[in-house]
Each structure stands twice: as C-alpha cells, then as structure tokens.
Design a protein around this motif. Structure first.
Motif, PDB file in Angstrom:
ATOM      1  N   LEU A 233      42.368  82.117 111.041  1.00 19.41           N
ATOM      2  CA  LEU A 233      41.817  81.351 112.164  1.00 19.41           C
ATOM      3  C   LEU A 233      41.326  82.263 113.270  1.00 19.41           C
ATOM      4  N   GLU A 234      41.934  83.445 113.408  1.00 21.62           N
ATOM      5  CA  GLU A 234      41.555  84.345 114.497  1.00 21.62           C
ATOM      6  C   GLU A 234      40.110  84.793 114.368  1.00 21.62           C
ATOM      7  N   ARG A 235      39.584  84.901 113.109  1.00 29.64           N
ATOM      8  CA  ARG A 235      38.195  85.330 112.945  1.00 29.64           C
ATOM      9  C   ARG A 235      37.213  84.282 113.429  1.00 29.64           C
ATOM     10  N   GLN A 236      37.648  83.004 113.555  1.00 27.03           N
ATOM     11  CA  GLN A 236      36.777  81.948 114.041  1.00 27.03           C
ATOM     12  C   GLN A 236      36.798  81.850 115.566  1.00 27.03           C
ATOM     13  N   TRP A 237      37.708  82.569 116.205  1.00 25.26           N
ATOM     14  CA  TRP A 237      37.807  82.503 117.652  1.00 25.26           C
ATOM     15  C   TRP A 237      36.822  83.469 118.286  1.00 25.26           C
TER      16      TRP A 237
ATOM     17  N   GLN B 148      37.218  72.577 124.879  1.00 23.75           N
ATOM     18  CA  GLN B 148      37.112  73.520 123.765  1.00 23.75           C
ATOM     19  C   GLN B 148      38.504  73.919 123.252  1.00 23.75           C
ATOM     20  N   LEU B 149      39.436  74.145 124.178  1.00 26.85           N
ATOM     21  CA  LEU B 149      40.784  74.534 123.785  1.00 26.85           C
ATOM     22  C   LEU B 149      41.460  73.417 123.002  1.00 26.85           C
ATOM     23  N   GLU B 150      41.251  72.152 123.415  1.00 22.47           N
ATOM     24  CA  GLU B 150      41.850  71.029 122.703  1.00 22.47           C
ATOM     25  C   GLU B 150      41.290  70.922 121.283  1.00 22.47           C
ATOM     26  N   VAL B 151      39.986  71.218 121.121  1.00 17.94           N
ATOM     27  CA  VAL B 151      39.393  71.177 119.783  1.00 17.94           C
ATOM     28  C   VAL B 151      40.026  72.249 118.894  1.00 17.94           C
ATOM     29  N   ARG B 152      40.168  73.504 119.448  1.00 20.37           N
ATOM     30  CA  ARG B 152      40.789  74.570 118.649  1.00 20.37           C
ATOM     31  C   ARG B 152      42.252  74.233 118.323  1.00 20.37           C
ATOM     32  N   ALA B 153      42.946  73.614 119.289  1.00 21.36           N
ATOM     33  CA  ALA B 153      44.329  73.233 119.036  1.00 21.36           C
ATOM     34  C   ALA B 153      44.407  72.175 117.943  1.00 21.36           C
ATOM     35  N   GLN B 154      43.448  71.243 117.947  1.00 17.60           N
ATOM     36  CA  GLN B 154      43.428  70.224 116.907  1.00 17.60           C
ATOM     37  C   GLN B 154      43.171  70.831 115.540  1.00 17.60           C
ATOM     38  N   VAL B 155      42.284  71.843 115.459  1.00 21.95           N
ATOM     39  CA  VAL B 155      42.002  72.517 114.187  1.00 21.95           C
ATOM     40  C   VAL B 155      43.270  73.196 113.651  1.00 21.95           C
ATOM     41  N   LEU B 156      44.012  73.890 114.561  1.00 22.97           N
ATOM     42  CA  LEU B 156      45.235  74.571 114.134  1.00 22.97           C
ATOM     43  C   LEU B 156      46.284  73.566 113.674  1.00 22.97           C
TER      44      LEU B 156
END
Length: 864
Positions: free
Chosen positions: A168-172, A27-35
């Motif tokens: 992006l913080e609102r999507q976390w 999950q963290l890798e997916v969020r990192a890829q989005v950023l």
C-alpha cells in the motif's frame, strides 16, 4: 493600512488552511477506507478454514510426517488462491503444526507462537488481531486469527492469516505530503517516508515497553522519537505542527483518522506553504486597496473645486436630458405617424428595410407596412389597406395553410391573444414553398404591435449543409481512427511475434551450443600436443563469442518486450567500481594496458546489476580498441547526479559515427584482429540507459581517445542497508565432493545428455541415468535414488521439468536436491527456484560453474 493587511492576511490564511484541511481530510478518509477494506477482505478466510473438518481433526490427534505434508500443501493452495502472505495452523499450546510457507527456509512449522496476542485472543475470545514483525520470517504483517472448536465447544487451536500491507505504501504520495499509520502505542509502522518507519509519536510508558518486549511486536527495531510539536488546533480538528526534518517544510498541517475500531490511526502531513502564499497575496491586495483608496480621496478633493463651478450648469443639463428622453419615447410613434399620413398605408420610412414589416394599432388594425411584407405573403391588393383588421389577414393565411396544422380558429385566436398581451416574441416559421421566415414582434408604448418577417432560407440551407459536412467529417475521423487503431494493433502484434521468435530461436540455438560447450570442456583431457590444445582453445573462444551474441540478442528481446526486471535501490558506488576493476584488471594487463580506477565515497540510486552491465560494456570496448596506454574509470559529481566516465587512449571515433555505434551490429574496424566484438554491446547500453532513466553520452577526439559516460542520480546514505557477506565453504584440496556422487541428468536433447554424462564421469561422479523424461519415470524406484538431479525445464511435448520432478519424488519417496539447467532466462523462474532451494544455471553452461554448484550442493547434503 498595516492593520488591514494583518487582519486580511490572517483571515485568508485561516480560511485557506480550513479549506485545505477539509480536502485532505477527505483524501485521508478514502485511504483509510482502502486500508480497512484490504484487511476486512481477508477476515472471512480464517473463519471459513476454522470450520474445515480436516483441520479440526488434525488438532485432535497425533500427526505423521505425511499428515503434516498434506496440511502444508492444503494451506499453500488456500494461501495461493487468496494471495495473502502466510496461513498457519496452530494448536492449543501455540505450536505451529502446518503453514503455507512450509517449503521456505524460514518456515513457520514447528515454531512456538503462544506469546503472540493474536494466539491468546483467539483461544480466549474466538478471534484476534495483531500487527507485528514475524519472528520467523522477519517480515512485518497484520495477523488475523480464528479459533477452532471441538464438538463440545472447547477451543482446540486456531488458524491465523498474515497479510502484507507494505505494498500500500507504493500507492501513497512520494512528495512533500506524507501518509503514515501508527498503532495504539504511537509507533509508526506504515509510511510513505521510509526514514520514519518505527518512529514514536509519543514516549512509551513503562507498561507499553514491557508489553512490546513480551509480544516481540517490533523485534529488535530501535524505536526513536519523531519530533513533532503542536502549534495550533484548528476548529475542524486539524492541527498545525512543527516538523524537525531538514528535508521537509518546518510548518505542516496534520490530519488524523481512526482505523479498525480505534486500534490504529492514519495521519497525513501536508505542506502549508500554499496557504501562506495565499495569505501574503491577500495582505498585499488589502494594502493595494488602501493605497488606491487614499489616491482616490486626494483625486476627489482636487475635483471638488471644479465641481462647484459646474453646479450652475446642472439644471440646464437635466433639462436637456429630459428633452432627450421625451424624444426617445416618441421615436417609435414616428413610424405610426408617417404611416397615417400616407394614403395607401405604404410607409416610405420602412421601404429601406430588407425585412417585411407590418404595424398594427391597439385595436389590432393595420396602420403601416412595406412592399417586402406584401411580396412575402402575396396578399390581394384590395385586402391590404389602412384600418384593415389583422384578423382578416390571419384568416386568409390560415386558409392557405400558413398557420400550421392546428385547427384554423384555434390558431387564429392564439395569435390574436398574443398580440393583445403586448409581449415580445421571436420564432421561425417554414412556408409550403420551403421559405423559412424569422418572425420578430415588439409592442409599441401606446398600444399596438410591430412585427418583422426576415427571409432566412439561405442561412438555414447553409446550416444544414454545414451539419451534413460535419457529420461526413466525423464519419471520416472515425474511419481514420479505426484504421489507425487497427494499424497500431497489427504493429504491436508484429512486435510480440518478433520477440517470441527471437526468444524461441535463441532457446533452440542454446541447446546444441550447450552440448558443444560440454564436449569442448572434454577436449583438453584427450589432446596432449600444443597444436591440439590451441585448436581446443580456439573452439572454446568461438563458442564463447557465439554465446555472447545469443545472450545479447536475448537481452535486447527481453528489454523490448518489457520482461527485464529492474530493482532500483541505494548502494555504495565504490563497491561497484571495485568489482568492475577486478573483472577486467587481468584482461587489461594481458593486452599490455594499465587499468586504473578512482575510488568514490558517493551513494547512487540505480539497479546495481544493470549499471554494472553498462560499465562492463564501456570497459570491454575500451580494452578492445586501445592498443597501448591506459584506461581510467572515474566519477564527476554534477549537482544531484554523478557522471561515471571510462577514458581510453584508443584511435577515437569520428563525429559522423558517434551516433551510429549505438545501433545493433555497428562496430569499428580498429579493434584487435582476434576480438572485433559483436556490435551489440553499445546497443544494449543505450537500451539499459533508457530503461533506468540514465543519460548515456560520448565524447571523442581522433587520435587521442574516447570517453564513454553514464549519469546516475545520487542516493540517500541513511537508507543504505548493510551488505551481507555470503557464507563461504572451505575445504581442502584433497576433498573432492563429486568423487562417488550419484547424479541423474534429465534433458530432451540426446547430444547434451551424452556430453554432460561424459563430463560428470570425468569428474568422478556416477551418472546412472542421462536421458529424456519418459524413460526416467519408467526406471525410477525407491531403491535407486540419486543424490542430485540435473533437470531441464522445457522437455518437449508440453512437458514441464518441475512437474516431472514431482512425479519422480513420489516414486522415489524422497526429494533429492535439484539444479535447473535451462535455456530459459525468465527472472520469475530463477526466483521460483531460489524460493524452493533449487540451484539454477542458464545454458550454455560453463563447466567450472556447473562443477562449483554441484560441489557446493553435495557438500551441503553431507554436512546435513
């Protein structure tokens, strides 16, 4: 047992942690890829703009004000197309010569950014990256820069783009799991937990402190340590840490992944209570197994004595079992033996079966059959006899077309080969008359084959009917679904049409109402007797009531269409109660009532403006229906919520009407004779409560009074922002800003133009023009520029006020201040006016509000 519980619990806990860490690592890798993708998406824009010929030429020559204005608008268009935050053109000395936010109060134009790393990196290496808080706008963002070169290859400046990453913080996740991003100094600048912003994961070195101070990366933010202590390092790289935060679990799992070539790191903190619970359950299960094993050993030892007594009978039991097995092996042979004893081959033991049965021996000759078999295939009597080869029967069936469409010899040999193989089979076959047979074959132990033929025609027909019925039902469901979808679409369209109709009707009604309000404001100066002034006051009160009704209808339409914006934040409740008390204190006193407000130190989370609207409706109704006594505003805490209550000593509301009064145009008859209300206040209160998620309630006793209340969640005092006091402009009584002022009024309604011109001239303001947009464009010139422009937004025939203003500015050669006077209540229009520094008044305009805003604008012009 205790040792096994400890080992199993530890192994389960470790295994669960590893599984959870792998899941959340992905999950963290997916969020990192989005950023990373969000940042890389904007990388090409400065690269493309660095090749722009106009920008390159602008850095090689002196610029006039017109050139700067052209560059600002060019960057604004480019910024609007990419939806980035800010585009800035910077020369070699680090001075911003143009920016997309040129019209904002805190524009980048003219600022010196030479100390910023992204400027130094671009001039030295061709490109740069940097995250920090804007020194001009105080808004954080990620800066990407690209150098601009002259024909000789020397860097003459750069183009920089600032990307806003906060959305992006609102999507976390907003739960126990926390996502945050830190830079190479260990400073957290993006986080799903607001109190952690600008916290340190590790102490800053002296060199890092000097570097941060030189680049002003985080401005004046106080960087405080975030207390995380490492407990254990897992095999897959995850870490167990202790978190010193009272709102979070003490033990959490920390995942990390690198971003942007190692410049940043994204982290994920996950609660490990699930793994701990799993390990406790596993330890309990291990203990239970040990207890069960101990009880089993005791049971076995008790049974050993009985087992010794049964040893003698074991041999006898084995003998009986062997005999029984022998009987089972020879059971199928009984059918063959019974058939062989019959003279004709018909076996009485097979006659009771509903299926047709035929038995052949190892040589593929008939041994036995039943009458049902003969009836199914209608063999001639002389053909079926004991010892008859089964091949003859197959050939007879093939000639009648019962073996399918394959060649006759091939079909016969295939069936004979299957019988010789001794393999069981099950299949279906349909005869020419429509009869469907289920054919089931099984080999015999000593060779041979038993085949049964069951007529399943009725079952197949029922299955076909069921499939047909299912298809019909499915078509009917699709038709009903289509009808429901169409009905829903029509209902939504009707609702949108109703909303548009209400907005248009209110807009058209507000135009003549605005003109009437302007004319009535002029009456006191023309009426000198008490009777005339009383009539003027009555007209003004009637117009105010009509204004309230139209505004309420417009608010209801905006709420139903979802256009009413909600801004939820934490704020002090006492300040809101103080404002409500001040608004209604004098009104209550004029009605002979006492209004008391209990102060509160609580922090609540809501939309302050909408919550104030709810309380104002409660207090207004209390004053309207209370003839004598007092009105009390107070708070009661209920767990994680606070209930704000308004008590009155009015006549009370019957229980049968307590639900109805929250409907539109429902009102009681007990109000003051001159103020019965519109019947919309409580309807708006109920809709606002649903919009904010606040519970609205009422309790009332006839003859004693009523209590209206709203329940609001408590907020967090740590996130409360200090209030900024608005600046006030003080001037003497003799100072009249409107005296000698020059203003234009542009509106498509002639009555409103006439009324407004008369009102402004009465205040001492010159109004050279008050009319429609076409005549204004005709007479506008550079020698007659007004000090102030009052402008309507929708001017008829698809004309838009701001566009007309832009054309007038080109003819004037100047940009005088603007006050939008419009019947539109759109929040985006109000926000757009604020961004451009324009004033905004909603029709119908109250003359005192217009005079105050014009005076403030003219004073600001004279001070500048």
């Amino acid at each position: 047992m205790l040792l096994s519980m400890l080992v199993v619990g530890w192994l389960t806990w470790r295994h669960a942690l590893l599984n959870e860490s792998e899941i959340f690592q992905r999950q963290l890798e997916v969020r990192a890829q989005v950023l990373t993708q969000r940042v890389d998406r904007f990388r090409t824009l400065p690269e493309v703009l660095s090749l722009d010929t106009e920008l390159r030429q602008a850095l090689q020559r002196p610029l006039t004000a017109k050139d700067v204005d052209y560059l600002n608008r060019k960057l604004e268009r480019a910024n609007g197309a990419t939806r980035s935050s800010t585009l800035t053109l910077i020369n070699k000395q680090g001075i911003a010569i143009a920016a997309s936010n040129w019209h904002a109060p805190q524009s980048n134009v003219g600022e010196n950014y030479s100390y910023r790393p992204y400027v130094q990196q671009a001039l030295a290496n061709g490109s740069g990256r940097f995250y920090g808080i804007g020194t001009t706008t105080a808004v954080p963002g990620y800066f990407l820069s690209q150098a601009i070169y002259d024909d000789t290859g020397n860097a003459i400046g750069l183009i920089a783009i600032k990307i806003a990453l906060q959305e992006l913080e609102r999507q976390w996740p907003n739960a126990a799991d926390i996502v945050f991003v830190s830079d190479n100094y260990g400073v957290i600048f993006l986080t799903s937990r607001e109190p952690w912003r600008y916290r340190l994961l590790r102490p800053l070195t002296h060199a890092a402190q000097i570097q941060l101070a030189a680049t002003r990366q985080y401005q004046d933010e106080q960087l405080t340590p975030l207390h995380l202590r490492l407990r254990k390092q897992l095999d897959n790289g995850s870490r167990l840490v202790d978190v010193q935060d009272p709102d979070l679990p003490r033990h959490m799992l920390l995942q990390s992944v690198g971003l942007l070539h190692g410049q940043w790191q994204m982290h994920l903190l996950h609660d490990t209570s699930t793994s701990a619970t799993t390990s406790w359950w596993a330890a309990g299960a291990a203990g239970g197994l040990w207890l069960a094993g101990g009880l089993l050993v005791l049971f076995v030892r008790q049974r050993q004595r009985i087992t010794r007594l049964r040893l003698r009978s074991r041999q006898e039991l084995e003998t009986v079992l062997q005999q029984h097995a022998q009987e089972l092996r020879t059971a199928q042979d009984g059918i063959v033996q019974a058939a062989q004893q019959a003279d004709t081959g018909l076996s009485r033991s097979l006659e009771h079966l509903p299926q047709g049965v035929v038995i052949i021996d190892a040589n593929l000759n008939l041994v036995a059959w039943n009458s049902r078999y003969l009836a199914l295939f209608r063999y001639p009597p002389e053909m079926v006899r004991v010892g008859q080869p089964i091949e003859d029967l197959l050939r007879f069936n093939a000639k009648r077309g019962l073996l399918g469409t394959a060649p006759m010899e091939e079909a016969i040999q295939r069936r004979l080969g299957h019988l010789r193989s001794g393999k069981p089979h099950l299949h279906e076959s349909e005869k020419g008359d429509g009869t469907v047979l289920e054919i089931r074959g099984n080999p015999l132990p000593d060779g041979g084959f038993v085949t049964s033929y069951a007529d399943i025609t009725s079952y197949k027909n029922a299955a076909r009917e069921l499939r047909s019925l299912a298809d019909a039902l499915e078509r009917r469901v699709e038709e009903r679904t289509h009808d429901l979808t169409q009905a829903k679409r029509e209902a939504e369209e009707a609702n949108r049409y109703k909303t548009r109709f209400v907005n248009a009707a209110v807009h058209d009604l507000l135009q003549p109402l605005n003109a009437a309000r302007m004319f009535t404001s002029l009456l006191p100066s023309h009426v000198h007797d008490d009777a005339g002034r009383h009539v003027a006051d009555s007209i003004d009160a009637a117009l105010a009531s009509q204004d309230a009704i139209l505004n309420s209808l417009l608010d209801i339409a905006r709420m139903e269409s979802g256009q009413l914006e909600v801004h939820v934040r934490d704020f002090a409740l006492d300040s809101l109660l103080h404002v409500v008390h001040n608004n209604f204190g004098m009104l209550a006193e004029s009605e002979g009532l006492k209004l008391r407000t209990r102060s509160s130190h609580l922090i609540v989370r809501s939309d302050e403006a909408l919550l104030r609207r709810i309380l104002q409706n409660f207090v207004s109704n209390a004053i309207r229906y209370t003839r004598q006594g007092r009105i009390l505003i107070g708070c009661r805490r209920a767990g994680n919520h606070v209930r704000i209550e308004v008590h009155d000593q009015g006549p009370g509301i019957p229980e049968s009407l307590q639900r109805e009064i929250f409907e539109e145009f429902r009102r009681l008859d007990e109000g003051h004779a001159d103020d019965r209300g519109t019947g919309l206040g409580l309807a708006i209160v109920e809709r606002l409560g649903k919009l904010l998620g606040h519970e609205i309630g009422l309790r009332s006793t006839l003859g004693k009074g009523s209590v209206f209340w709203v329940q609001v969640p408590l907020g967090n005092a740590q996130t409360l922002q200090p209030a900024v006091r608005p600046s006030t402009v003080t001037h003497s009584q003799n100072d009249a800003p409107l005296q000698g002022g020059v203003a234009w009024y542009i509106d498509d309604d002639p009555q409103t133009c006439a009324a407004t011109r008369a009102l402004l001239e009465r205040w001492g303001c010159e109004v050279p023009y008050a009319g429609g947009p076409h005549d204004a464009l005709v007479i506008a010139n550079a020698h007659d520029v007004p000090q102030l422009v009052l402008l309507d937004v929708h001017l008829g025939k698809n004309l838009y006020g701001p566009d007309i203003y832009a054309q007038l500015c080109e003819q004037w050669g100047q940009m005088p201040p603007v006050i939008l006077v419009t019947a539109e209540r759109d929040a985006s229009l109000r926000r757009q006016a604020a961004e451009r520094g324009w004033g905004f008044l909603a029709k119908p305009v109250r003359p005192p509000a217009l005079r105050a805003l014009m005076s403030q604008t003219l004073l600001r012009i004279r001070e500048d």
